[in-house]
Design a protein around this motif. Sequence first.
Motif, PDB file in Angstrom:
ATOM      1  N   VAL A   1      -4.947  11.824   4.733  1.00  0.00           N
ATOM      2  CA  VAL A   1      -4.462  10.508   5.144  1.00  0.00           C
ATOM      3  C   VAL A   1      -5.265  10.054   6.359  1.00  0.00           C
ATOM      4  O   VAL A   1      -5.229  10.718   7.406  1.00  0.00           O
ATOM      5  CB  VAL A   1      -2.955  10.550   5.491  1.00  0.00           C
ATOM      6  CG1 VAL A   1      -2.479   9.176   5.968  1.00  0.00           C
ATOM      7  CG2 VAL A   1      -2.140  11.027   4.289  1.00  0.00           C
TER       8      VAL A   1
ATOM      9  N   THR B   1      -4.915   6.352  12.131  1.00  0.00           N
ATOM     10  CA  THR B   1      -4.718   4.931  12.402  1.00  0.00           C
ATOM     11  C   THR B   1      -5.894   4.385  13.202  1.00  0.00           C
ATOM     12  O   THR B   1      -6.791   5.131  13.621  1.00  0.00           O
ATOM     13  CB  THR B   1      -3.430   4.713  13.200  1.00  0.00           C
ATOM     14  OG1 THR B   1      -3.586   5.291  14.512  1.00  0.00           O
ATOM     15  CG2 THR B   1      -2.229   5.349  12.506  1.00  0.00           C
TER      16      THR B   1
ATOM     17  N   ASP C   1      -1.241   8.928  10.951  1.00  0.00           N
ATOM     18  CA  ASP C   1      -0.484   7.866  10.289  1.00  0.00           C
ATOM     19  C   ASP C   1       0.763   8.499   9.677  1.00  0.00           C
ATOM     20  O   ASP C   1       0.798   8.823   8.478  1.00  0.00           O
ATOM     21  CB  ASP C   1      -1.341   7.190   9.219  1.00  0.00           C
ATOM     22  CG  ASP C   1      -0.750   5.871   8.758  1.00  0.00           C
ATOM     23  OD1 ASP C   1       0.491   5.752   8.755  1.00  0.00           O
ATOM     24  OD2 ASP C   1      -1.522   4.960   8.391  1.00  0.00           O
TER      25      ASP C   1
ATOM     26  N   LYS D   1       2.524   7.102   6.373  1.00  0.00           N
ATOM     27  CA  LYS D   1       1.790   7.394   5.141  1.00  0.00           C
ATOM     28  C   LYS D   1       1.815   8.893   4.817  1.00  0.00           C
ATOM     29  O   LYS D   1       1.872   9.284   3.642  1.00  0.00           O
ATOM     30  CB  LYS D   1       0.353   6.899   5.259  1.00  0.00           C
ATOM     31  CG  LYS D   1       0.237   5.382   5.233  1.00  0.00           C
ATOM     32  CD  LYS D   1      -1.215   4.931   5.259  1.00  0.00           C
ATOM     33  CE  LYS D   1      -1.308   3.406   5.205  1.00  0.00           C
ATOM     34  NZ  LYS D   1      -2.712   2.918   5.254  1.00  0.00           N
TER      35      LYS D   1
ATOM     36  N   ALA E   1       5.174   9.538   3.274  1.00  0.00           N
ATOM     37  CA  ALA E   1       5.255   9.033   1.898  1.00  0.00           C
ATOM     38  C   ALA E   1       4.542   9.960   0.924  1.00  0.00           C
ATOM     39  O   ALA E   1       4.940  10.065  -0.247  1.00  0.00           O
ATOM     40  CB  ALA E   1       4.665   7.629   1.829  1.00  0.00           C
ATOM     41  N   ALA E   2       3.507  10.639   1.384  1.00  0.00           N
ATOM     42  CA  ALA E   2       2.736  11.518   0.513  1.00  0.00           C
ATOM     43  C   ALA E   2       3.355  12.904   0.369  1.00  0.00           C
ATOM     44  O   ALA E   2       3.037  13.638  -0.574  1.00  0.00           O
ATOM     45  CB  ALA E   2       1.308  11.653   1.047  1.00  0.00           C
TER      46      ALA E   2
END
Length: 374
Positions: A148, A151, A157, A160, A163-164
């Motif tokens: 990922v 930023t 981040d 993200k 979410a992964a």
Amino acid sequence: MNTLSISRRKFAHLLGVGAAAAIVRPRFSVATERPSVKTAPTGSVVVRLSANENPYGPSPQAHAAMNNSFDVCCRYPDEANDVLIEKIAKINGVNREQIALGDGSSEILKLCAETFTGPTQGKLIAADPTFEAILEYSKANGAEVVKVPLTKSFAHDLPKMSAAAKNGLVYICNPNNPTASITPKNDLRGFIEKTPRETMILVDEAYFHYADGLDYESVIPLVKDHPNLIVARTFSKIYGMAGLRCGYCVAQPETIKRMHPFQMWDSVNIMALAAARASLDDVDQVNGGRKMNSEAKNFTLSELEKLGYKSIPSQANFIMFDCRKPVVPIIQAMKEKNVQVGRLFPALPNHMRLTIGKHSEMESFLSAFKQVIA
């Protein structure tokens, strides 16, 4: 295996004698008496600014403790392990069952990859760029690795990454290698609190001692409330023990138990254990190391700024700056001038990672860099 004929109390006494010896003898200048360069085949001096090492080396107390442990080098380090574990646990306000030692923090990363990632355990989620070792360990364990991007402020981040993640392991190097940047403490705390317990979190604090920003803090205090949190530390950086190899992690006891089956017995040698224990008692090693690193770093940043080069804000013993063109040819040209700098990190192809060495080494770097970019 426990073959030592010496008690933990006696071993601690031996190390204590070594520490006392360091106090009564004159404290030598680590800045002048520690070798920090090597000789090239041509006979020229090589300036090594490529591996984020501490050029000042271990403390005098660590040297004395190693000298004083010669008599037990013929024994397995079981009791020495116990002595260091007890010391680390006390300093961090945890129980000894919450500590696992490693052959540098690299072994801790490998243990976490083997324990928590793989075809049945889950993915590894990591930043891009970050320290690559755990990515390779996870791949070798058959795990899918998800990168990922950092930023725009070079922080992890976390939304993200969250979410992964699904089970498996999230790796957060803070301060991050190679960018020397931090992820804000409130963001990281919130991420840890919201992450489901089925997903493990490994926070790598290898550069913890160098971070002095108000938006940074260790997450070791959060371990007590989060069974899925593991925090890795090393003696390689501020304590100058990169060649001795000693690290550890802090986690809840059940997490440590899950990792133990993958750990090699007696992986930390008795000299490293003695040096690590003595180092923890030497306040000057940490404070002096921070001061010398800060002075050399500020000098280097100032000189690079005069040349028009911008750096990522650094909270570590290295910097990363934008060379404004592909860095690989510059790395090679610097090597030809006997100055070794950090390797390529593909996510930032124009950036150079530069270890902060002694002031004289940074002068050598700047001299060679000016010639290369001319």
